[in-house]
Design a protein around this motif. Structure first.
Motif, PDB file in Angstrom:
ATOM      1  N   THR A 174     164.030  52.569  93.274  1.00 50.88           N
ATOM      2  CA  THR A 174     164.895  51.742  94.128  1.00 50.88           C
ATOM      3  C   THR A 174     164.259  50.377  94.365  1.00 50.88           C
ATOM      4  O   THR A 174     164.932  49.334  94.276  1.00 50.88           O
ATOM      5  N   ILE A 199     165.789  46.751  93.098  1.00 49.69           N
ATOM      6  CA  ILE A 199     166.000  45.612  93.993  1.00 49.69           C
ATOM      7  C   ILE A 199     165.350  44.358  93.416  1.00 49.69           C
ATOM      8  O   ILE A 199     165.980  43.296  93.335  1.00 49.69           O
ATOM      9  N   GLU A 259     174.517  46.575  91.998  1.00 45.50           N
ATOM     10  CA  GLU A 259     173.213  47.242  92.079  1.00 45.50           C
ATOM     11  C   GLU A 259     172.568  47.019  93.441  1.00 45.50           C
ATOM     12  O   GLU A 259     172.052  47.953  94.066  1.00 45.50           O
ATOM     13  N   CYS A 295     171.759  49.839  96.214  1.00 41.10           N
ATOM     14  CA  CYS A 295     170.362  49.985  96.649  1.00 41.10           C
ATOM     15  C   CYS A 295     170.256  49.969  98.170  1.00 41.10           C
ATOM     16  O   CYS A 295     169.502  50.750  98.769  1.00 41.10           O
ATOM     17  N   ALA A 332     168.745  53.066 100.163  1.00 41.74           N
ATOM     18  CA  ALA A 332     167.496  52.812 100.880  1.00 41.74           C
ATOM     19  C   ALA A 332     167.492  53.394 102.284  1.00 41.74           C
ATOM     20  O   ALA A 332     166.420  53.652 102.846  1.00 41.74           O
TER      21      ALA A 332
END
Length: 390
Positions: A221, A225, A244, A248, A252
């Motif tokens: 992850t 990022i 994306e 994320c 998260a």
């Protein structure tokens, strides 16, 4: 890996045109009289407001509007929303915006069905057992509040910023359309990117060993990022990169990355007091605090920091100390590359505030007088971190 219970009930509608799911979803969840909660004028400027109103009218759902949410959402507006819900007999809350709007909506939801002061929940005097259901339409990927059991609120009286984490706060459903993020200002985009990155860090830096799966989920992850951040900053309408980043932000903080481990959270709690003092954007405060927290605590588990440097930033060195410091410098450089501050001086916080911030932060754990789990910090530890960050 430590024992855990995991449940995330929030339904996600993701992708282009997903606002079309709003009317049917509200009907599915029994909504008939909605509080439409939002921030400033941006959702009207960019057409999101009109789409929401069209969807509500098309589904035959009555609604009452409450705008005016600001970053670091205020308790005073939450109380206004609670009164409005009771007056209008609201049965569902729709939050359209970023984490501040969603957190405010969650506060209204639990407060509307509680006979006492909603601030009781944020100061551990009571725990909410019920809420008006909340749904969200996300416009700012950052806080992860669209699929979390968290709400963070600032009390106007005393500038205290406090979190509430309880399962009733999970939204019923959330709509995530990456196209709604195209018009975000670059700085706001960057702050959101930092916030979601740090949500992963807070879980990643643990003293619970033997978490290979969640370690690698965290690392993937963080890398995703980093890999998409510069594209988003350079090409704001790149759908693939926006998608994306948006996903994320949700991953998260929806607690899947918390499984089998105890997170730290000291950096978030310290930053809450920074933004309570001067209203700095949460992500900007975190970009300053986190690298300096790392500098201060890494010796309490060097293996974890070496792994971070190697797996997230591809840094290898025969000297663990050198690898760790290169990893921290790489994180600081990443934050700088997307336009975020590196020092407290840049955001107008001087050394005269450090002791007060340390004292306010450590009150989060009144029994121990410390914050954080990776290495519990006292008020003097927090002051030392702030001095590193000045």
């Amino acid at each position: 890996m430590v024992n855990f219970n995991f449940k995330n009930p929030t339904e996600i509608f993701f992708g282009k045109g997903s606002v079309d799911q709003l009317g049917p979803a509200l009907k599915k969840y029994g909504a008939s009289n909605v509080l439409f909660h939002y921030g400033g004028g941006s959702i009207k400027t960019h057409g999101i407001y009109d789409q929401v109103v069209k969807a509500l009218n098309g589904a035959g759902i009555s609604f009452t509007e409450l705008g005016g949410v600001v970053p670091n959402p205020r308790l005073s507006l939450i109380k206004e929303g609670i009164a409005l819900c009771r007056e209008k007999k609201i049965d569902f809350i729709l939050a359209v915006g970023g984490g501040s709007v969603i957190d405010s909506a969650k506060g209204i939801g639990v407060g509307a069905v509680y006979s006492g002061d909603v601030w009781d929940f944020y100061t551990d005097k009571a725990s909410p057992e019920a809420t008006l259901p909340v749904a969200t339409i996300l416009t700012i990927p950052a806080a992860g509040s669209e699929a979390s059991f968290s709400s963070v609120v600032t009390n106007d009286d005393g500038a205290y910023k406090r979190p509430l984490d309880v399962p009733v706060l999970y939204p019923a459903f959330s709509i995530l359309d990456p196209e709604y993020t195209y018009t975000l200002p670059p700085y706001q985009t960057a702050c959101g990117i930092c916030d979601m990155f740090v949500h992963v860090c807070e879980r990643y830096f643990t003293q619970d060993m033997e978490n290979d799966l969640t370690d690698r989920l965290c690392e993937a992850t963080m890398r995703a990022i980093i890999n998409n951040a510069l594209t988003v900053m350079a090409k704001p309408r790149d759908y693939a990169a926006r998608a994306e980043i948006m996903w994320c932000g949700t991953i998260a903080h929806n607690n899947i990355l918390s499984t089998g481990r105890t997170g730290d959270w000291a950096s978030h709690l310290i930053e809450h007091e920074l933004s309570a003092i001067n209203d700095v954007a949460h992500g900007a405060g975190l970009s300053i605090i986190v690298p300096n927290w790392m500098k201060y605590v890494y010796k309490h588990n060097t293996q974890r920091f070496v792994q971070f440097a190697e797996r997230v930033f591809d840094i290898k060195d025969s000297s663990p100390e050198t690898a760790i410091n290169k990893g921290i410098d790489a994180l600081r450089a990443f934050f700088s590359s997307i336009g975020l501050p590196a020092t407290l001086t840049e955001i107008g916080i001087g050394e005269d505030s450090f002791k007060g911030i340390g004292e306010k932060t450590k009150k989060f754990d009144t029994q121990k007088g410390t914050v954080g789990n990776f290495y519990p910090l006292t008020g003097s530890d927090i002051e030392a971190i702030l001095k590193l960050a000045k």
